[in-house]
Each structure stands twice: as structure tokens, then as C-alpha cells.
Design a protein around this motif. Structure first.
Motif, PDB file in Angstrom:
ATOM      1  N   UNK A  51      -5.805  -4.192   7.033  1.00  0.00           N
ATOM      2  CA  UNK A  51      -4.142  -4.114   5.897  1.00  0.00           C
ATOM      3  C   UNK A  51      -3.551  -5.175   7.636  1.00  0.00           C
ATOM      4  N   UNK A  52      -3.694  -4.855   8.622  1.00  0.00           N
ATOM      5  CA  UNK A  52      -3.371  -6.231   9.190  1.00  0.00           C
ATOM      6  C   UNK A  52      -4.050  -7.730   9.188  1.00  0.00           C
TER       7      UNK A  52
ATOM      8  N   UNK B 107      -0.848  -5.579   1.716  1.00  0.00           N
ATOM      9  CA  UNK B 107      -0.024  -4.436   1.889  1.00  0.00           C
ATOM     10  C   UNK B 107       0.841  -5.556   1.120  1.00  0.00           C
ATOM     11  N   UNK B 108       1.202  -6.668   1.153  1.00  0.00           N
ATOM     12  CA  UNK B 108       2.164  -7.017   0.305  1.00  0.00           C
ATOM     13  C   UNK B 108       1.889  -6.196  -0.939  1.00  0.00           C
TER      14      UNK B 108
ATOM     15  N   UNK C  61      -6.775  -4.122  12.299  1.00  0.00           N
ATOM     16  CA  UNK C  61      -7.430  -2.633  11.245  1.00  0.00           C
ATOM     17  C   UNK C  61      -7.393  -3.933  10.022  1.00  0.00           C
TER      18      UNK C  61
ATOM     19  N   UNK D  41      -2.844  -9.608   5.114  1.00  0.00           N
ATOM     20  CA  UNK D  41      -1.443  -8.732   4.419  1.00  0.00           C
ATOM     21  C   UNK D  41      -1.078  -8.886   3.513  1.00  0.00           C
TER      22      UNK D  41
ATOM     23  N   UNK E 211       3.037  -2.991  -1.477  1.00  0.00           N
ATOM     24  CA  UNK E 211       4.793  -3.851  -1.541  1.00  0.00           C
ATOM     25  C   UNK E 211       5.184  -3.716  -3.210  1.00  0.00           C
TER      26      UNK E 211
ATOM     27  N   UNK F 154       1.087   3.110   0.626  1.00  0.00           N
ATOM     28  CA  UNK F 154       0.139   2.475   1.414  1.00  0.00           C
ATOM     29  C   UNK F 154      -0.346   3.430   2.449  1.00  0.00           C
TER      30      UNK F 154
END
Lengths: 202, 202, 202
Positions: B60-61, B67-68, B58, B64, B71, B39
Motif C-alpha cells: 500500500x506504500x 490507500x486513497x 509495502x 498509495x 479513504x 484499512x
């Protein structure tokens, strides 16, 4: 209830600072190093979260008494730390650290939710608040962060506790219920992980 | 055109995350470590740029889903990564990484320009966006950052690509032309540097 | 007076950058590494302070000439640095570094005071401004930060200088008096510590 949380908070800060003291002494640092490493361990996670969310004032700026507390503890750590190395003291620190991890993670999630972050980001902010103080401590001490190594579950407990927080909020529970449950889930899981030696696969 | 850039972006993020997986696995980290290192590699450069420029939310905020994605990839990296170590996979990653470096650098420069930064700072923000994810990856893995060592040109390609962006903007080209040219310059230079083994002097 | 401070500032930035050059060359970094390490050493402390206080624009963004200066020095450091290793050059750098530490610490304290931070936080912000460039330099070079090791007093001089600033402000002295006194206290203490080999206990 609010008083109870403040007590848990103070315990968590002291426990996090202690892990900083131990690590800094192991690296044979002087008083300045001991204080900064302990400070970063105690407040680094929350500070990073606030910088990512652009929240101000920072927790330790608003509550300078906590920063002073860590400074005083660093002054005392030199003469007293060697005597703290008993089995009782180590167990106390593990329990306080687990409580701190639970509280910091739950508070981080709740603040991200308040800032209307998406679900996955709320959980990430909770985990960041809980674990990044320790990550920065290990970076300053020139070690690979403990939570990235295959030690007993730590970040995973925080992740599950934060997820519980989000589920309870989604079920329209009160914030108090979500907070307490999340702290308990994280802390109990962490203590079980230490007791049962649970680890993640690679 | 916008769809094309999104494809390049996704490729870049996946390539950067992969370099995080490889490094984290080399250090024998567990799942938590693998995810966080990947990440930070993928989003660290852009996050640092946004914190320096005080831009929010941001990247990646707001997205999301990325980000997922990282993950989920981290979950899959454990069982699948060893099979990816073929020559074909490694070449694919080098190409995707070069594209990602080009895109991230060009976007960083363009965002700094939008924020009305002076010329030299725009170039620095582009390079920061392109390379600091990798710098933070190496700091977390307790290594001297790869881009600081005398390896094949990396940051220098990003620097030249960002400079091209600034020159084309100054010549009043459209942003699309500047962006595409900058990405091509950075990516092609990087691939040539790998092929021809170009290095900087000390 | 304002011109004098600007001269001290330039000396400090160059001295800090030089310590970055030396460290980066010791690690056999290439030009990119040398520039980034020097840049972070010179501006890292002030940048961290501004990010903690949420101040913008950052110093080096407003004054891109300083960033360009460090870039040009990094280009020159390769051919010229080996010739700088004389005893005279090393003493000059120690003096300039002590002046820089004094100025950066005093300015950091004064900016925190301006932002109405509490007393202890003002002192911490001053010390952060003075020493964190060096801390980040050592983290990027994969070393335990020099200021945390039992070397000759460094952060402690900054701490005392910042405390003097706060006392003089509290006594309603003018800012100029507080600033000059604070710089002198820090710099003279640092030079004495080097001369007399003063160290902190563990």
C-alpha cells in the motif's frame, strides 16, 4: 530551537505515559502492567512507524534514557498518581498531550518524507506516529480504541496538522517552519476540540 | 491475465474494506475509526507478511492509490452503507471476499516461495496474508477473531488453496497455473462452506 | 550442554503452546484458532524481539520443524487435552513454563547484547522475549494480559534473571555461565512465586 523541540518531546512522552498510567490503574494492573502499558503508549506509534518504514535504530533504543524515565515514572505512579487527580493536573496533562500529539505527528510526517514516501503515505505515517501509541494502549487494556470512538476530535487534528506540513514543504518552506506550524495547528485544534466539544459524525 | 488479477485484487480489497466498515459501524465508531479499521482489514495481512519476511516497500506504500481508495470509501460509507444492507449486496460481498481470500492467500504463498522460505512456512505466509487482516480488524473492535470461532470454514479454505499452490509448483507447473488453481480452490471451497454451512470441530 | 539447551527449548515451546491450547479451548475456538493462538504464544515474544532488532531469519522460519510440531500438537489437543487436566499434568506444565520463561528471557538478552544494544534495552528485550507470547495470546483471546494483572510474579522473575545475565557478562563471565545462571534465577524465582503466592503491589 532544537532544545525547545526536545523539551516539547519530553513533555509529550511524559503526557502519553501518564495516559497509560491512568488507564492501567483503572484496570487494576500491577507494576509490570503499568510500566508496559505506559511504555507502549509513549513509544508505540513511533515504533510502528519505524517498523513500517524499516528504519533502525528505534528511537527508544537509541535513547534508552527515555525508556528508563518511563520505568522510574511507573515506580512513582503507584504512590503519587492518586494525588495527581486534581483539576490542575488534568488540564496540564491535556495540554502536554496535545503538544505531544502535534510533535509526534509532525516528526512522523517529516521522517516519511525523508524516506521518500508518496504524499498520502507521509500524512498517514504522521497520524500513525501520533495516535497508534494510544490505540495499542487501549488494545492492551481490552477496550475499543478511544480515537475510534466518537470522542472529541483527536486523529483529525493530527491529520490536518500533517497536511499543513506537506503543503508548507510543497511551498518550499524550510523544514523548521513546516514543523513548528504543523505542531501548532495540531495542538491548537486539539485544545479547541476539547474546549468546544467537537466530534466527528459516524 | 495480469489485468484480470488486478481486477480480482481491487474486488478483494474493496470486499475486505467493506467487512471493516460493517464491523466498525456496528461498534458505532466515527470516521477515523471506520477508515483505520477498514484499512487494517484490507492491508493488515499483507503488511504482517511483509514485516515477517522483511520485504519492502509495502504494497500500500507502493500503491498509495489503494490507500486513497479506502479513504474515499470510508467517507462514502457513512451515508451509503445503510442502503447496502440488501440481500443482493450481502451476497456480492461474500463472493468478492472469497475471491479476495483466494487471491491474497495465493499471492502470499508465492511471495514466500520467492523469498525461499521452507514449505510449511510458505503455506503459513499464504494463510497469514489471507486471514490476518480480519484478525486485526476483530482485535481493534475488541472481539475474539471471527476466524478462530466455530464459524463456517475460512482459514481452512485458504490453507488448502495454499497447499494446492505448493503441490503444483512442486510438479513444475508454471506460476500462472498454480496461482489461478490456488485462487479457485480457496474461493470455491469458501463459497461451498458458506452454502453448506461447513464448520471445523473444536 | 548445547543438547541440554535444546531440550529445555523444546520443553519451553511445548509448555507455552499448551497454555495457548488451554486458553483457546476455554474460548471454545476451533482448530484454526487453537493452532494460531498456540503458535503466537510459543513464538510471539521472540518474533517481536526479532522485528524490533531487525534480525532475520526468524527462529520458526529457520526451524520449521517447531512450527510443524505446534501444528501436530494442535491436531492432538482436541481429543487429548481434556485428559491432561490432572494435577500431575498441570504441575508439569508449570515447571516447563518456568524453564521456558527462563530460557527465552536469557536468550533474548544475549541476542540483544550481541546486537550491541544498551544495557536497559538488553534487559527489556529479554523480558519481551519471555512474556510477549503470553501477552499476544491474551490479546487474541480478548482478555487483559495475565502478566499485567496482579497474579503471581512472572515478568518480574524474567526481569531479575535478565539483570543477572547482564551483571555476569559485565563481570566477564563466559556466556555459558551467564546463560545457565540467568535461566536458573528466572525459573527458580517463578516456581517460588507460584509456591509462595508472591504478587506485586499495584
Amino acid at each position: 530551537m532544537s532544545t525547545l523541540l526536545q523539551v516539547v518531546e519530553a513533555c509529550g512522552i511524559i503526557a502519553f505515559a501518564c495516559s497509560g498510567f491512568v488507564e492501567a490503574r483503572r484496570k487494576d494492573m500491577d507494576l509490570v502492567g503499568v510500566f508496559i502499558v505506559a511504555f507502549v503508549t509513549a513509544f508505540g506509534g513511533g515504533t510502528l512507524r519505524d517498523m513500517l518504514l524499516d528504519r533502525r535504530p528505534l528511537f527508544w533504543v537509541e535513547h534508552q534514557e527515555y525508556a528508563i524515565l518511563v520505568f522510574v515514572l511507573a515506580l512513582l505512579a503507584g504512590p503519587f498518581l492518586p494525588h495527581l487527580r486534581s483539576a490542575v493536573a488534568e488540564k496540564t496533562i491535556v495540554v502536554a498531550d496535545a503538544l505531544g500529539l502535534g510533535l509526534f505527528s509532525a516528526v512522523g510526517t517529516s521522517l516519511a518524507l525523508e524516506a521518500q514516501m508518496p504524499v498520502f503515505i507521509c500524512v498517514m505515517m504522521g497520524v500513525t506516529t501520533g495516535i497508534f501509541g494510544g490505540v495499542l494502549r487501549d488494545v492492551l487494556c481490552n477496550e475499543i480504541p478511544m480515537v475510534f470512538r466518537r470522542e472529541q476530535l483527536y486523529a483529525t487534528c493530527s491529520l490536518l496538522g500533517c497536511a499543513v506540513y506537506m503543503v508548507l514543504e510543497w511551498l518550499d518552506m524550510t523544514s523548521a517552519v513546516a514543523l513548528i506550524s504543523s505542531i501548532l495547528v495540531t495542538s491548537v485544534l486539539r485544545l479547541l476540540a476539547v474546549k468546544m466539544n467537537w466530534r466527528l459524525p459516524g
